[in-house]
Design a protein around this motif. Structure first.
Motif, PDB file in Angstrom:
ATOM      1  N   GLN A 110     -83.398 -39.396 -20.580  1.00  0.00           N
ATOM      2  CA  GLN A 110     -83.332 -38.009 -20.122  1.00  0.00           C
ATOM      3  C   GLN A 110     -82.172 -37.762 -19.159  1.00  0.00           C
TER       4      GLN A 110
ATOM      5  N   SER B  17     -84.233 -34.072 -25.230  1.00  0.00           N
ATOM      6  CA  SER B  17     -84.384 -32.934 -24.332  1.00  0.00           C
ATOM      7  C   SER B  17     -85.560 -32.051 -24.747  1.00  0.00           C
TER       8      SER B  17
ATOM      9  N   HIS C  89     -88.989 -33.490 -23.670  1.00  0.00           N
ATOM     10  CA  HIS C  89     -89.338 -33.425 -22.254  1.00  0.00           C
ATOM     11  C   HIS C  89     -88.888 -32.102 -21.653  1.00  0.00           C
TER      12      HIS C  89
ATOM     13  N   GLN D 265     -88.561 -31.297 -17.815  1.00  0.00           N
ATOM     14  CA  GLN D 265     -87.516 -31.877 -16.999  1.00  0.00           C
ATOM     15  C   GLN D 265     -86.214 -31.104 -17.084  1.00  0.00           C
ATOM     16  N   GLU D 266     -86.165 -30.020 -17.820  1.00  0.00           N
ATOM     17  CA  GLU D 266     -84.927 -29.253 -17.949  1.00  0.00           C
ATOM     18  C   GLU D 266     -84.801 -28.265 -16.831  1.00  0.00           C
TER      19      GLU D 266
END
Length: 74
Positions: A43, A67, A70, A73-74
């Motif tokens: 990531q 991406s 997850h 987590q952006e």
């Protein structure tokens, strides 16, 4: 021995110029990137590569990428 299928992130690696090019961008050894083609791009590296080359991710987002796996987590 069973052949492992490539992870969807291998398409991103190919769009960025292949294993050697991504290894140079991320300052890692080529075998590490080869592993990413099987397991997915970590990531933290996805975020870095997305900043450098967002165009490589535009089409890839249509499929399952690291991406997309997850989104929190952006």
């Amino acid at each position: 021995m069973k052949k492992l299928d490539n992870h969807p992130d291998s398409t991103i690696i190919d769009r960025l110029g292949g294993t050697g090019a991504v290894a140079r961008l991320c300052e890692v050894a080529s075998p590490s990137v080869t592993g990413w083609k099987k397991r997915g791009i970590p990531q933290s590296r996805v975020m870095y590569l997305r900043l450098l080359h967002p165009e490589a991710f535009d089409v890839a987002q249509q499929g399952q990428s690291a991406s997309a796996a997850h989104p929190e987590q952006e």
